[in-house]
Design a protein around this motif. Structure first.
Motif, PDB file in Angstrom:
ATOM      1  N   PHE A   1       0.705  -1.207   0.132  1.00 26.33           N
ATOM      2  CA  PHE A   1      -0.049   0.216   0.101  1.00 26.33           C
ATOM      3  C   PHE A   1       0.276   1.565  -0.206  1.00 26.33           C
ATOM      4  N   ALA A   2       1.919   0.776   0.681  1.00 26.52           N
ATOM      5  CA  ALA A   2       2.826   2.508   0.754  1.00 26.52           C
ATOM      6  C   ALA A   2       3.074   2.651  -0.656  1.00 26.52           C
ATOM      7  N   ARG A   3       4.138   1.561  -1.385  1.00 29.87           N
ATOM      8  CA  ARG A   3       4.649   1.950  -2.064  1.00 29.87           C
ATOM      9  C   ARG A   3       3.710   2.252  -3.186  1.00 29.87           C
ATOM     10  N   ILE A   4       1.972   1.987  -3.343  1.00 26.72           N
ATOM     11  CA  ILE A   4       1.501   1.982  -4.449  1.00 26.72           C
ATOM     12  C   ILE A   4       0.900   3.604  -4.531  1.00 26.72           C
ATOM     13  N   LYS A   5       0.952   4.642  -3.028  1.00 27.44           N
ATOM     14  CA  LYS A   5       0.569   5.631  -2.282  1.00 27.44           C
ATOM     15  C   LYS A   5       2.127   6.841  -2.770  1.00 27.44           C
ATOM     16  N   TYR A   6       3.138   6.281  -2.556  1.00 29.28           N
ATOM     17  CA  TYR A   6       4.439   6.699  -2.808  1.00 29.28           C
ATOM     18  C   TYR A   6       4.311   6.797  -4.358  1.00 29.28           C
ATOM     19  N   GLN A   7       3.815   6.086  -5.507  1.00 17.50           N
ATOM     20  CA  GLN A   7       3.738   5.606  -7.352  1.00 17.50           C
ATOM     21  C   GLN A   7       3.031   7.274  -6.977  1.00 17.50           C
ATOM     22  N   ALA A   8       1.674   6.910  -6.745  1.00 15.84           N
ATOM     23  CA  ALA A   8       0.766   7.882  -7.155  1.00 15.84           C
ATOM     24  C   ALA A   8       1.182   9.232  -6.987  1.00 15.84           C
ATOM     25  N   LEU A   9       2.181   9.467  -5.937  1.00 17.28           N
ATOM     26  CA  LEU A   9       2.022  11.089  -5.722  1.00 17.28           C
ATOM     27  C   LEU A   9       3.416  11.291  -6.441  1.00 17.28           C
ATOM     28  N   ALA A  10       4.338  10.272  -7.230  1.00 11.12           N
ATOM     29  CA  ALA A  10       5.758  10.588  -7.768  1.00 11.12           C
ATOM     30  C   ALA A  10       4.603  10.859  -9.435  1.00 11.12           C
ATOM     31  N   ILE A  11       3.710  10.389  -9.329  1.00  9.22           N
ATOM     32  CA  ILE A  11       3.012  10.575 -10.368  1.00  9.22           C
ATOM     33  C   ILE A  11       3.070  11.811 -11.008  1.00  9.22           C
ATOM     34  N   VAL A  12       2.035  12.484  -9.542  1.00 11.65           N
ATOM     35  CA  VAL A  12       1.064  13.572  -9.892  1.00 11.65           C
ATOM     36  C   VAL A  12       2.491  14.419 -10.182  1.00 11.65           C
ATOM     37  N   VAL A  13       3.398  13.986  -9.671  1.00 10.51           N
ATOM     38  CA  VAL A  13       4.532  15.427  -9.885  1.00 10.51           C
ATOM     39  C   VAL A  13       5.078  15.303 -10.739  1.00 10.51           C
ATOM     40  N   VAL A  14       5.068  14.095 -11.698  1.00 17.09           N
ATOM     41  CA  VAL A  14       5.578  14.404 -12.735  1.00 17.09           C
ATOM     42  C   VAL A  14       4.994  15.143 -13.612  1.00 17.09           C
ATOM     43  N   VAL A  15       3.517  14.884 -14.071  1.00 19.46           N
ATOM     44  CA  VAL A  15       2.260  15.974 -13.547  1.00 19.46           C
ATOM     45  C   VAL A  15       2.541  17.118 -14.019  1.00 19.46           C
ATOM     46  N   ILE A  16       2.730  17.721 -13.168  1.00 22.88           N
ATOM     47  CA  ILE A  16       3.160  19.236 -12.444  1.00 22.88           C
ATOM     48  C   ILE A  16       4.078  19.181 -13.255  1.00 22.88           C
ATOM     49  N   LEU A  17       5.211  19.274 -12.835  1.00 19.08           N
ATOM     50  CA  LEU A  17       6.948  19.082 -13.444  1.00 19.08           C
ATOM     51  C   LEU A  17       6.281  19.622 -15.431  1.00 19.08           C
TER      52      LEU A  17
END
Length: 78
Positions: free
Chosen positions: A55-71
């Motif tokens: 669950f932690a891995r999925i949560k961090y991956q989702a947050l990383a994707i959000v950061v990439v989209v913002i970038l």
């Protein structure tokens, strides 16, 4: 803004890697215990740890994707 988002992305990627490794280690320990005892239990501590790490891995991956989209949005707009 990039000065904040790039380090945040690096930290999130490290957290993804750490949670993945911790989940794999918990999986290996629970498999070893199951093989040694010959019995499978309903939900051992290692299996609960596996679920938490997944669950932690999925949560961090989702947050990383959000950061990439913002970038990407910032670089295309600017």
């Amino acid at each position: 803004m990039n000065y904040i988002l790039v380090p945040a992305l690096i930290i999130l990627l490290i957290l993804v890697l750490v949670s993945l490794v911790r989940g794999i280690v918990a999986f290996m320990k629970s498999t070893k215990i199951d093989l040694e005892t010959g019995e499978t239990q309903d939900a051992s501590d290692m299996q609960i740890m596996q679920n938490k790490m997944m669950f932690a891995r999925i949560k961090y991956q989702a947050l990383a994707i959000v950061v990439v989209v913002i970038l990407l949005a910032l670089t295309r707009g600017g």
